[in-house]
Design a protein around this motif. Structure first.
Motif, PDB file in Angstrom:
ATOM      1  N   ASP A 113      42.570  31.610  31.268  1.00  0.00           N
ATOM      2  CA  ASP A 113      42.077  31.490  32.299  1.00  0.00           C
ATOM      3  C   ASP A 113      41.155  31.003  33.278  1.00  0.00           C
ATOM      4  O   ASP A 113      40.542  31.940  34.631  1.00  0.00           O
ATOM      5  CB  ASP A 113      42.287  33.592  32.621  1.00  0.00           C
ATOM      6  CG  ASP A 113      40.641  33.883  31.935  1.00  0.00           C
ATOM      7  OD1 ASP A 113      40.732  33.554  31.446  1.00  0.00           O
ATOM      8  OD2 ASP A 113      40.823  35.325  33.071  1.00  0.00           O
ATOM      9  N   ARG A 119      34.610  46.635  37.041  1.00  0.00           N
ATOM     10  CA  ARG A 119      35.507  46.787  36.034  1.00  0.00           C
ATOM     11  C   ARG A 119      36.887  48.020  36.768  1.00  0.00           C
ATOM     12  O   ARG A 119      37.643  47.776  37.430  1.00  0.00           O
ATOM     13  CB  ARG A 119      35.287  47.067  34.799  1.00  0.00           C
ATOM     14  CG  ARG A 119      36.797  47.622  34.017  1.00  0.00           C
ATOM     15  CD  ARG A 119      36.535  48.032  32.414  1.00  0.00           C
ATOM     16  NE  ARG A 119      35.876  49.504  32.968  1.00  0.00           N
ATOM     17  CZ  ARG A 119      37.481  50.932  32.939  1.00  0.00           C
ATOM     18  NH1 ARG A 119      38.296  50.467  32.634  1.00  0.00           N
ATOM     19  NH2 ARG A 119      35.909  51.747  32.720  1.00  0.00           N
ATOM     20  N   ASP A 139      37.728  46.263  40.030  1.00  0.00           N
ATOM     21  CA  ASP A 139      37.880  44.696  40.197  1.00  0.00           C
ATOM     22  C   ASP A 139      37.591  43.745  40.717  1.00  0.00           C
ATOM     23  O   ASP A 139      38.664  43.036  41.296  1.00  0.00           O
ATOM     24  CB  ASP A 139      39.960  44.826  40.477  1.00  0.00           C
ATOM     25  CG  ASP A 139      40.230  43.692  40.003  1.00  0.00           C
ATOM     26  OD1 ASP A 139      40.071  42.942  38.291  1.00  0.00           O
ATOM     27  OD2 ASP A 139      41.003  43.319  39.888  1.00  0.00           O
ATOM     28  N   PRO A 163      34.289  40.798  40.998  1.00  0.00           N
ATOM     29  CA  PRO A 163      34.070  40.205  39.533  1.00  0.00           C
ATOM     30  C   PRO A 163      32.493  40.331  39.709  1.00  0.00           C
ATOM     31  O   PRO A 163      31.333  41.028  40.689  1.00  0.00           O
ATOM     32  CB  PRO A 163      34.193  38.918  40.823  1.00  0.00           C
ATOM     33  CG  PRO A 163      35.132  38.976  41.837  1.00  0.00           C
ATOM     34  CD  PRO A 163      34.937  39.799  41.890  1.00  0.00           C
ATOM     35  N   GLU A 209      35.333  31.754  37.237  1.00  0.00           N
ATOM     36  CA  GLU A 209      34.907  32.836  36.568  1.00  0.00           C
ATOM     37  C   GLU A 209      36.206  33.327  35.968  1.00  0.00           C
ATOM     38  O   GLU A 209      37.380  32.571  35.074  1.00  0.00           O
ATOM     39  CB  GLU A 209      36.395  33.798  38.018  1.00  0.00           C
ATOM     40  CG  GLU A 209      36.733  35.051  37.737  1.00  0.00           C
ATOM     41  CD  GLU A 209      36.788  35.595  38.498  1.00  0.00           C
ATOM     42  OE1 GLU A 209      38.423  36.512  38.910  1.00  0.00           O
ATOM     43  OE2 GLU A 209      36.437  35.495  39.918  1.00  0.00           O
ATOM     44  N   ARG A 210      36.210  34.462  34.863  1.00  0.00           N
ATOM     45  CA  ARG A 210      37.322  34.565  33.952  1.00  0.00           C
ATOM     46  C   ARG A 210      37.029  35.806  33.881  1.00  0.00           C
ATOM     47  O   ARG A 210      36.492  36.659  34.224  1.00  0.00           O
ATOM     48  CB  ARG A 210      36.804  33.536  32.493  1.00  0.00           C
ATOM     49  CG  ARG A 210      35.231  33.918  32.351  1.00  0.00           C
ATOM     50  CD  ARG A 210      34.753  33.429  30.698  1.00  0.00           C
ATOM     51  NE  ARG A 210      35.791  34.534  29.759  1.00  0.00           N
ATOM     52  CZ  ARG A 210      35.657  33.562  28.885  1.00  0.00           C
ATOM     53  NH1 ARG A 210      33.925  33.552  28.094  1.00  0.00           N
ATOM     54  NH2 ARG A 210      36.087  34.051  27.537  1.00  0.00           N
ATOM     55  N   ARG A 211      37.932  35.912  32.937  1.00  0.00           N
ATOM     56  CA  ARG A 211      37.774  37.568  32.566  1.00  0.00           C
ATOM     57  C   ARG A 211      37.509  37.744  31.035  1.00  0.00           C
ATOM     58  O   ARG A 211      37.820  37.085  30.431  1.00  0.00           O
ATOM     59  CB  ARG A 211      39.342  38.063  32.366  1.00  0.00           C
ATOM     60  CG  ARG A 211      40.340  38.219  33.687  1.00  0.00           C
ATOM     61  CD  ARG A 211      41.086  39.397  34.532  1.00  0.00           C
ATOM     62  NE  ARG A 211      41.883  39.638  35.236  1.00  0.00           N
ATOM     63  CZ  ARG A 211      41.303  41.081  36.189  1.00  0.00           C
ATOM     64  NH1 ARG A 211      40.415  41.672  34.970  1.00  0.00           N
ATOM     65  NH2 ARG A 211      42.092  41.134  36.763  1.00  0.00           N
ATOM     66  N   ASP A 235      36.861  37.295  24.057  1.00  0.00           N
ATOM     67  CA  ASP A 235      38.622  38.056  25.148  1.00  0.00           C
ATOM     68  C   ASP A 235      39.662  37.873  23.613  1.00  0.00           C
ATOM     69  O   ASP A 235      40.487  37.591  23.798  1.00  0.00           O
ATOM     70  CB  ASP A 235      38.430  36.125  25.866  1.00  0.00           C
ATOM     71  CG  ASP A 235      38.626  35.133  25.111  1.00  0.00           C
ATOM     72  OD1 ASP A 235      38.633  34.692  24.169  1.00  0.00           O
ATOM     73  OD2 ASP A 235      39.388  34.254  25.865  1.00  0.00           O
ATOM     74  N   GLY A 267      40.360  42.162  28.275  1.00  0.00           N
ATOM     75  CA  GLY A 267      40.345  41.258  29.896  1.00  0.00           C
ATOM     76  C   GLY A 267      40.299  41.763  30.884  1.00  0.00           C
ATOM     77  O   GLY A 267      40.212  41.629  31.868  1.00  0.00           O
ATOM     78  N   ARG A 304      36.378  41.483  35.593  1.00  0.00           N
ATOM     79  CA  ARG A 304      35.855  39.677  35.993  1.00  0.00           C
ATOM     80  C   ARG A 304      34.469  39.404  36.107  1.00  0.00           C
ATOM     81  O   ARG A 304      34.277  39.816  36.150  1.00  0.00           O
ATOM     82  CB  ARG A 304      36.512  39.315  37.721  1.00  0.00           C
ATOM     83  CG  ARG A 304      38.066  40.190  37.200  1.00  0.00           C
ATOM     84  CD  ARG A 304      38.660  40.393  39.447  1.00  0.00           C
ATOM     85  NE  ARG A 304      38.399  39.676  40.336  1.00  0.00           N
ATOM     86  CZ  ARG A 304      38.462  39.276  41.131  1.00  0.00           C
ATOM     87  NH1 ARG A 304      38.601  40.382  41.174  1.00  0.00           N
ATOM     88  NH2 ARG A 304      38.515  37.747  41.866  1.00  0.00           N
TER      89      ARG A 304
END
Length: 459
Positions: free
Chosen positions: A131, A211, A214, A216, A251-253, A345, A419, A422
């Motif tokens: 992602d 988190r 939600d 970043p 950006e990634r989770r 992840d 996940g 962010r």
């Protein structure tokens, strides 16, 4: 928002599965250097086998008496330390009376092989986050700064000034302020990206707020060790450089984990290490505190913390001295690779337990680790699981959570949160150190052979 993966994260657009000529030549050079080092070492051993036997014996004695020094006090500890030092001096002298040119040549060849291996494999072994995507600059970025973390690292590098220059609003924590309350307030006031400059404990607290909303999260490595930043691929020596994540970034989770209702980003430790962390004076004198407590925690009369949990086979596990529950599995096959996670992840907890009964056990553990075969030490266990419950006869257990010393009521319930967070990263971020290199000598040689043959080092 535009898709695409930056060069720095090891998933460059157009990365080919066929290695370049330069990388294939590097693979050939690495294999030749390894072969030459092995030949020289074998010649040296065959020409003087007694020196080899003496060296192995002295190293074995040094480890055994070193263990005795660790788990005893008084005269026994002093005598053991003296014997260990003499053994080490003996090993140095044995090397000195040998062929110094051959010894230096072996070390040089190994160094060249390691350098060539890095070139040959590139970043191909690093997993590519599915992602990962590019993002534009933050509109209202806020950075919380703990000025006391890392012995004042944020102040020494002028982080508050750098943040203001980057258009990020800095919020410096005053003594006694609640960092989570400040994070909640910043998001309520419109922060669309929130960062934390501090150690891993502070990172976890602010990450929990990010988190839940939600929003970043930006990691700025202004603490002492910053393992979370390391495994995200950040340069821990360039604290202001992490602020680039507030600008055009990626950006990634990533996963986080919970122990009860407390979030952690790295790990929670129980047993010997947790007891040491809890002790007065640990922060100021870590080595001295560990040496002082070791006889009670590892000696023959020790009383193990009674941890009850189920192992990888689902059965009740045997007693252990050390237990580590981590947010993602650590690479622990060899002693040099311990301490980093190839990925964040996986969606699972990593669990490591170690039981050491004697000096002979300590010797076997060190030998297995040096050979990259730590998993073969009989007192070592490692597995992954989405959840874990640890119980005890004690009403509370000492736990080190992301370096913070806590006492928590049993049972301890661990849970992975796949996940859930962010994370924004500078485009210059790389992969975790454990993801960039092979897990051990066998994987390294196999990867080099594949590159030499024009294939990816991945299996």
């Amino acid at each position: 928002m535009t898709t695409g993966v930056p060069q720095g994260l090891g998933a460059a657009p157009g990365r080919s599965s066929s290695p370049s000529t330069t990388r294939r030549l590097a693979a050939a050079g690495a294999l030749l250097a390894v072969a030459a080092a092995v030949v020289l070492a074998v010649i040296g051993l065959l020409s003087d086998p007694l020196r080899l036997v003496a060296t192995v014996v002295l190293i074995g004695i040094a480890v055994a008496v070193g263990w005795a020094a660790l788990v005893h006090r008084g005269v026994i500890r002093v005598v053991a330390i003296v014997v260990a030092v003499l053994c080490i001096v003996g090993v140095v002298l044995l090397f000195g009376f040998g062929d110094p040119l051959r010894t230096v040549s072996v070390f040089v060849l190994v160094g060249l092989a390691l350098a060539a291996t890095r070139v040959a494999m590139g970043h191909d072994l690093a997993p590519v986050p599915a992602d990962l995507h590019r993002v534009g600059p933050a509109r209202h970025g806020v950075l919380l700064i703990n000025p006391r973390s890392g012995d004042g690292k944020a102040e020494r590098c002028g982080l508050e000034r750098h943040a203001t220059t980057c258009g990020v609003r800095p919020v410096v924590l005053a003594p006694g302020e609640d960092v989570q309350e400040l994070a909640e307030r910043a998001i309520a006031d419109g922060a669309d990206v929130i960062g934390m400059a501090g150690g891993d404990g502070s990172q976890a607290l602010v990450a929990d707020v990010a988190r839940r909303h939600d929003v970043p999260f930006v990691v700025v490595p202004a603490g002492t060790r910053n393992h979370f930043a390391l495994d995200l691929g950040l340069d821990r020596d360039d604290v202001p450089g992490a602020l680039a994540a507030f600008g055009p970034a990626v950006e990634r989770r990533v996963d986080v984990a919970e122990i009860g209702d407390r979030l952690f980003v790295n790990n929670a430790s129980l047993g010997v290490y947790a007891s040491i962390v809890q002790s007065a004076g640990y922060r100021e004198a870590k080595v001295a505190t560990a040496a002082r407590l070791a006889p009670d925690l590892l000696g023959a009369r020790r009383r193990r913390v009674g941890l009850r949990f189920r192992g990888a086979d689902g059965k009740q596990a045997a007693p252990v001295d050390v237990m580590l529950v981590s947010n993602g599995a650590y690479r622990m096959e060899g002693l040099t690779g311990a301490g980093t996670r190839p990925r964040l992840d996986s969606g699972e907890l990593g669990v490591v337990t170690v039981a050491v009964e004697s000096a002979f056990d300590a010797t076997r553990m060190l030998a297995a680790g040096a050979a990259g075969l730590l998993h073969r030490f009989h007192g070592y266990r490692q597995w992954s699981t989405p959840e874990l419950v640890v119980d005890s006869d004690e009403p509370e257990l000492e736990v080190g959570v992301d370096g913070e010393a806590l006492r928590l009521p049993v049972p301890l319930r661990f849970r992975a949160l796949p996940g859930a967070l962010r994370v924004r990263l500078p485009t210059t971020a790389t992969a975790a150190p454990a993801a960039l290199g092979p897990a051990g000598p066998a994987e390294a040689v196999a990867g080099l052979v594949r590159v030499l043959g024009g294939r990816s080092p991945r299996r």
